[in-house]
Design an enzyme around this catalytic site. Sequence first.
Site, PDB file in Angstrom:
ATOM      1  N   LYS A  99       5.538  -8.460   4.691  1.00  0.00           N
ATOM      2  CA  LYS A  99       4.220  -8.062   5.211  1.00  0.00           C
ATOM      3  C   LYS A  99       3.808  -8.990   6.350  1.00  0.00           C
ATOM      4  O   LYS A  99       4.078 -10.204   6.289  1.00  0.00           O
ATOM      5  CB  LYS A  99       3.187  -8.105   4.078  1.00  0.00           C
ATOM      6  CG  LYS A  99       1.842  -7.488   4.428  1.00  0.00           C
ATOM      7  CD  LYS A  99       0.891  -7.507   3.226  1.00  0.00           C
ATOM      8  CE  LYS A  99      -0.458  -6.881   3.528  1.00  0.00           C
ATOM      9  NZ  LYS A  99      -1.365  -6.886   2.353  1.00  0.00           N
ATOM     10  N   SER A 137      -3.673  -2.551   1.417  1.00  0.00           N
ATOM     11  CA  SER A 137      -3.332  -2.919   2.776  1.00  0.00           C
ATOM     12  C   SER A 137      -1.829  -3.105   3.019  1.00  0.00           C
ATOM     13  O   SER A 137      -1.405  -3.110   4.167  1.00  0.00           O
ATOM     14  CB  SER A 137      -4.048  -4.209   3.143  1.00  0.00           C
ATOM     15  OG  SER A 137      -3.585  -5.281   2.355  1.00  0.00           O
ATOM     16  N   SER A 166      -4.021  -4.340  -3.065  1.00  0.00           N
ATOM     17  CA  SER A 166      -3.258  -4.070  -1.839  1.00  0.00           C
ATOM     18  C   SER A 166      -1.753  -3.940  -2.013  1.00  0.00           C
ATOM     19  O   SER A 166      -1.069  -3.527  -1.080  1.00  0.00           O
ATOM     20  CB  SER A 166      -3.546  -5.154  -0.803  1.00  0.00           C
ATOM     21  OG  SER A 166      -4.784  -4.900  -0.199  1.00  0.00           O
TER      22      SER A 166
END
Lengths: 483, 477, 97
Positions: free
Chosen positions: A79, A154, A178
């Site tokens: 990420k 996210s 997330s």
Amino acid sequence: MNVIEMTAAQLSAAIRAGKTTAVEAAEAVLSQIEKEDKKYNCYVTVDRDGALAQAAAVQEKIEAGELTGPLAGVPVAVKDNICTEGLRTTCSSKILHNFVPTYTAEAVKNLQKAGAVILGKTNMDEFAMGSTTETSAYGPTKNPRNPEHVPGGSSGGSAAAVAAGECIYAIGSDTGGSIRQPASYCGVVGMKPTYGTVSRYGLIAYGSSLDQIGPLTRNVTDCAAVLEALASHDTKDSTSVSRDDTDFTAALTEDVKGMRIGIPNDYLGEGLDDEVRTVVLQAAEVLADRGAVVERFDLSLVEYAIPAYYTIAAAEASSNLERFDGIKYGYRTEEYAGLHNMYKKSRSEGFGEEVKRRIMLGSFVLSSGYYDAYYLKALKVKALIKKAFDEAFAKYDLILGPVAPTTAPKLGESLADPIQMYLGDIYTIAVNLAGLPGISVPCGQDSNGLPIGLQLIGDCFQEKKLIRAAYTYEQWRLCKGTE
Amino acid sequence: MSKQYETVIGLEVHVELATKTKIFCGCSTAFGAAPNTQTCPVCTGMPGSLPVLNKQVLEYAIAVGLATNCDITRYAKFDRKNYFYPDNPQNYQISQLYLPICRNGGVEIETDQGGKKIVGIHEIHMEEDAGKLIHDEWEDCSLVDYNRSGVPLIEIVSEPDMRSAGEVIAYLEKLRQVIQYLGASDCKLQEGSMRADVNLSVREVGAETFGTRTEMKNLNSFKAITRAIEGETERQIDLIEAGESVVQETRRWDDAKGESYAMRSKEDAQDYRYFPDPDLTPVSVSEDMLEEIRARQPEFRTEKMARYREEFDIPDYDIEIITGEKPLADLFEAAVALGAQPKKVSNWIMGETLRLMKEREVDASDLRFSPENLAKLISLTDTKQINSSVAKEVFEVMFAENVDPEQYVEEKGLKTVNDEGALKKTIEEVIAANPQSVEDYRNGKEKAIGFLVGQTMKAMKGKADPGAVNQMLRELL
Amino acid sequence: MANNISDETIEYVGILAKLELSDEEKEQAKSDMGRMLDYIDKLGELDTTDVEPMSHVFSVENVFREDVVTNGDERERLLSNAPQEKDGMFVVPRTFE
Ligand SMILES: [Mg+2]
Ligand SMILES: [Zn+2]
């Protein structure tokens, strides 16, 4: 079997057996990225050369017998809020569009030790603030199961990359759901470990007291293996916990006999999509059939978790994001008149709307005269929520419920009404407030073919129970043959 | 001025702790390195970096708290103080607001009238220092160096218990002395390792409530503090007398101009949004930890003075001066331990050392010469290898560059000539060259002998023992 | 909306957060923040008398480092991301009057 469909366990075994190599595996995944990523936009940065060089180095170590684990030679996506030395890390924000970290996050170092090959950095909601990966400054990621829908967020880029074969597994961060929610939307496994299990050193903070790095994988077996590699006691992170039970793969057993599982009535109420409810309750039935004692109970305080969360997360974020000021790194506005104008213009131009919204809210709830009424109040409510979970875990080994009220919404549908979007986090957020571990496992799909996730929540440090139950359920699903 | 006013002063004193590393990272705190060479992701606010507390900082803070009669907070926390400024890389300072490590202490000072009073200490908290801003004249911009960013500080916040510049100085001297005794800091005002911000208000004598206060910053010497207090007292009284009101604000003292100005900006909201730092865990001070630190506390001044009176035959006045500054006491004790006679060591400190310190504006903590060399110098005079004026000359060099006096005397050929033949020859020459003085002496003018001794010393280039010269002169006359 | 955010408040929050908003953005921010605060006001329904605010979930305490230098000179790396540098330092708009 094609490399891009393999699990980490399968791929590493194939490499060890000499059926393929780490370099071939990296090449296969990189060409899948080349082919598919224009469609899904899972990545902000792909490090083709770096990945191939790492793969070659790892292959040598595998051949020398130095790397024998289930992640050796397996390509991973990271990420874009997790620092990687020499590899651009943007948090999907314009304000860090050119930021190249000078050090690597501890979690990534741990993966490297296990022989991981880092492919690149995945798209996300800007600074992890969002539930759809639409707030990225680099365009939204699309759900590989149906590109008209969002992948969740996210960690949407990470979840979508796993689902699209653009990596074998990925890591993400979970502040209010997330990891679990995009895993659910994309039909992959995602886990948020107990707070303190994975070092936050090198994770660009959103809500420091809530953030935790975790795996997104094709199945529970990989999830356990990745978590085992990620977990470590890091002396650079004061909130890192020293634990001696991180041999998570040891919990990959089909055994839920006598396990007490509670389903909060509050997680099945208004707002929950009927199809999601049906599929989740069917999954609970499966666990009951395998010997678990499943019952309903009242968790209480569920509706207070979201306002408490947004107060605490926004407050911490407003402070955490102060360092982005156009002086040391990242974006600086072109023209300015003096210091404060430079700050204001750089930040206003560099941050997106949702980030600004939360920074402003956070600054306000901490400001003189409002601290007690908002911030302190939220910390007290957090204590009550923690207590409610403590009481639940006195009765149950695990809590079971949906991950999100619905399946993945269409692109562009969520952002119009922020509060409506925040409400989508209702089943995941309390887990972060209480520091608990939670896992999302695919358990079916809706009539449009969009995946549905089953959420299991454990008491602090009880990841092994989660893995056992999730593995047991997953094995049943595999035997049954998925729809 | 018709009314009688009283000045009310409280101090916020920042002290840089003498740790090897910064408060939250392993960067060196050593002074004088090239800009930004003592930095890491933590102390430069790199994204993703996290702080970890230096244990020595906590121990020093507790030690200072114990020495200033504070309650030690058993469960302390760190908070973030949020404000944007380029010297602060995170744009928040990690400090302590809600649960500072020490509270409710106080130290005794002597008042201007010679009495004693307690200045209360409201709290002592730990925090991080900021970086340094340098103005670039050429480009009309500022440059940031983060070497000092993250250097550990304790901030000692007094109660508004002081009433004059004299009391403020006495309080600062007292703090400095205690902290130096602990070895927690060298407390140099000029170099900024001790910094005092002055909170000052005035009120009519007898008034119950305090007036509006201002905070004065940038005070780099006791002299500046005194001038600033006098200036600000006058400024506030003038305002009140003119029917205007004092504005609560932060002011910067300009020592060159001898005046202060308000540091106001519409961009400074002075709303720091303190909240507990989620990246740091609470500090729980156990009884054991406290006991350990207590056991390590050094001998403080009062105890030291009592012991000196007991052990050494030196005047009370000397004891007071020497124990007043820890480095002087250390020097004294070390030289005595090397075998030098206490009275002689004391004389060197009270005389030449203090004189040169004053003349050259050197702090006691910056003394260069070692106790070994002082002991050697004393031994050289004791054994009459050099005379006292040569000794003073050697001491000056030692004071400046810590030379080994034995070597120095040898190299420069400063040793007293003990060759009686040579001395006799010189004296005979002096007698021959000064018939008038010889005459005077013989006529009973004692003074004349002094002149003749001087002439002989001069002829011997100072390398004779004046006592021996005197004796031989009398014999030859 | 129970929480009416004034222009002054938005202006003030802009100073605290170092954000400069256009008039349009200000109106949007006023309405967004008002709605969020209305929502957060829900917390007021709970009686939290005698509840200790919880900032850390577990009682991890006393995490310390020893006072040992572990870092060397990282200046080049530090400055590699700087928008503007000079003489080994970061350049910022002048801070002295
Ligand atoms: Mg302070
Ligand atoms: Zn550092």
